[in-house]
Design an enzyme around this catalytic site. Structure first.
Site, short mmCIF file in Angstrom:
data_model
loop_
_atom_site.label_atom_id
_atom_site.label_comp_id
_atom_site.label_asym_id
_atom_site.label_seq_id
_atom_site.Cartn_x
_atom_site.Cartn_y
_atom_site.Cartn_z
N LYS A 246 2.52 94.12 -23.97
CA LYS A 246 3.48 95.36 -24.47
C LYS A 246 2.40 95.77 -25.17
CE LYS A 246 7.57 95.71 -25.07
NZ LYS A 246 9.28 95.92 -25.34
N SER B 279 12.98 97.44 -22.37
CA SER B 279 12.15 98.27 -22.18
C SER B 279 10.73 97.85 -22.38
CB SER B 279 11.82 97.88 -24.07
OG SER B 279 11.25 96.78 -24.83
N SER C 233 15.68 93.06 -22.67
CA SER C 233 14.01 93.99 -22.45
C SER C 233 12.78 92.78 -22.20
CB SER C 233 13.29 94.18 -23.90
OG SER C 233 14.00 95.64 -24.17
N1 GLN Z 1 18.17 97.96 -23.70
C1 GLN Z 1 18.51 97.90 -25.05
C2 GLN Z 1 18.12 98.78 -26.09
O1 GLN Z 1 18.03 100.12 -25.28
C3 GLN Z 1 17.45 96.83 -25.47
C4 GLN Z 1 16.07 96.84 -25.85
C5 GLN Z 1 15.29 95.84 -25.95
O2 GLN Z 1 15.19 94.27 -25.90
N2 GLN Z 1 13.94 95.99 -26.80
O3 GLN Z 1 18.35 98.61 -26.90
#
Ligand code: GLN
Length: 499
Positions: free
Chosen positions: A81, A156, A180
């Protein structure tokens, strides 16, 4: 063996093929690179590739294998990532702010993969600064869900998710601040694990919300995730929240002798709040079928309650933006990252660089975070959210008095259409209703493929007690011994010579 079987092989199978010299790491890596060449232009899972560097690592792995000192992941191509700094690699965190940033050092996770002899296939697309649930906030464009190109892969870690689902890597890394790893694993149909907070070092992992961020594996099976965890986990003094614990073998439970009821005595808690309004009916049906399978494996079902579940999203959207507003204050255009081309004075340079460098969702979070931390509102929002965070963690402490693991859906729906929620942040934030509480509590959670609804994958979530990853992995592994959801892959049209 056809190349398709090769890219679909488990990490243990690949490791054996490399050890037997049935294939070299260079050949294996090249097979994945060819597949990436053919499919990535459409899927957009990778945002940085550097074939010379990748193949040089593969060559070095072959030398190591020949010398007889290979480890399980030596020579195996892994997608990283783009939140992890990797020395001499473009490292953007999905943002224009870092579009020109070449990392001068390795994140701890990258160091661990390098030491294991794994091959870095490339950096994967992600929501900007890991803020999002659909990968649509990336400066580098959205990622296609390999099961349906009109739909999002989740976020994400959407690039890693699509790369695993489309077999554009043997396995990938992700990070999970509020879901995410698990939500994209659910939407793309593979196995993902967010470890207990503090198990994987955050050193060199670009910070979003430091008290919630945790890296973990995204792979085809629980067994593969266990092998990845063996590389990723471990104490690192450069992260003050890294836990100094004895090194674990996360595969240790998987070798248990098989019987027809390998999970006899296991108590599975089903939180009533996870099966309430808001859950898609077809997703609920898939999860219920998975629970029925667990009963056959010998598990016992216990009704539990996590009464503060409904508060997890409001609490998270105070705390995560608060931490983000502080973490992201470092991007000022001075030392690294985007700097506006024209400005009148220092303040103007800061303002313009940040206005140009950050996208809309990141700005929204910085504004919310700055607001909740401001003198007049700190007690009403930030402090209150911290107090409720404690109550949410306490709910789990109570629940684990009556069960060993908790199960439920990982996400409330299957993959949604690109553009469907992008203008409605609250609808987007609800994607993480079942995952966010575990981040707030610091607990480990997984998503495991459990079936399909209208051709789209559904993930079963398994939540464990602190440091119970080895057991959770076995709970997932036993299910994967009697079901084949995790082996299903999307049909992707490939040029004949590559397929
Ligand atoms: N969807 C959540 C956010 O937008 C979690 C994102 C994540 O776990 N990095 O913050």
């Amino acid at each position: 063996m056809t190349n398709n079987n090769l890219t679909n092989s488990s990490l243990i199978q690949l490791s054996q093929m490399l050890a037997n010299k049935a294939i070299s790491s260079v050949e294996l890596t090249q097979t994945f690179l060819n597949r990436i060449d053919a499919l990535n232009p459409a899927i957009n899972a990778y945002i940085a590739l550097d074939k010379d560097k990748t193949l040089a690592q593969a060559k070095a792995a072959d030398v190591r294998i020949a010398a007889g000192n290979a480890e399980p992941l030596t020579g195996i191509p892994i997608a990283q990532k783009d939140i992890f700094c990797a020395k001499d690699w473009q490292t953007t965190c999905g943002s224009k702010m870092l579009a020109n940033f070449i990392a001068p050092y390795d994140a701890h996770v990258i160091t661990q993969f390098n030491a294991a002899g794994a091959v870095n296939l490339g950096k994967t697309n992600m929501d900007e600064f890991a803020m999002g649930s659909s990968n649509e906030t990336s400066y580098f464009g959205g990622v296609k869900n390999p099961w349906d190109f009109d739909r999002v892969p989740g976020g994400s870690s959407g690039g890693s998710a699509a790369a695993v689902a489309a077999r554009l890597c043997a396995a990938a890394t992700g990070t999970d601040t509020g879901g995410s790893i698990r939500q994209p694993a659910s939407l793309c149909g593979f196995t993902g694990l967010k470890p207990t907070y503090g198990v994987v070092s955050r050193y060199g992992m670009i910070a979003f919300a430091s008290s919630l961020d945790q890296a973990g594996p995204m792979a085809k099976s629980a067994e593969d995730c266990a092998l990845m965890m063996n590389v990723m986990a471990g104490f690192d003094e450069r992260d003050s929240t890294s836990l100094n614990r004895v090194k674990e073998d996360y595969t240790r439970e998987l070798a248990k002798p098989s019987s027809s009821q390998p999970l006899a005595g296991l108590k599975i808690g089903l939180p009533k709040e996870y099966f309430a309004q808001g859950l898609d009916d077809n997703v609920a049906t898939v999860i219920e079928a998975a629970i029925a399978e667990y009963k056959k494996l010998g598990a016992e079902i216990v009704e539990i309650s996590l009464p503060n579940t409904g508060l997890s999203i409001p609490v998270y959207y105070v705390l995560a933006p608060a931490e983000a507003s502080s973490n992201l204050s470092r991007y000022d255009g001075v030392r690294y990252g985007h700097r506006a081309a024209e400005y009148t004075d220092l303040m103007d340079m800061y303002n313009k660089s940040r206005a140009e460098g950050f996208g809309a969702e990141v700005k929204r979070r910085i504004l919310i975070g700055t607001y909740v931390l401001s003198a007049g509102y700190y007690d009403a929002y930030y402090l209150k959210a911290q107090q409720i965070r404690r109550l949410i963690a306490q709910d789990f402490v109570e629940a684990f008095k009556t069960c060993d693991v908790i199960m439920g859906p990982a996400a409330p729906s299957t993959a949604f259409k690109a553009g469907e929620k992008v203008d409605d942040p609250v609808a987007m934030y609800l994607q993480d209703i079942y995952t966010i509480s575990t981040n707030l509590a610091g607990l480990p959670g997984m998503s495991v493929p459990a079936g399909f609804s209208h051709g789209l994958p559904v993930g079963l979530q398994i939540i464990g007690n602190y440091f119970d990853e080895a057991r959770m992995l076995n709970v997932a592994h036993q299910y994967q011994q009697v079901t084949d959801w995790h082996t299903q892959m999307p049909e992707l049209t490939m040029p004949k010579d590559i397929a």
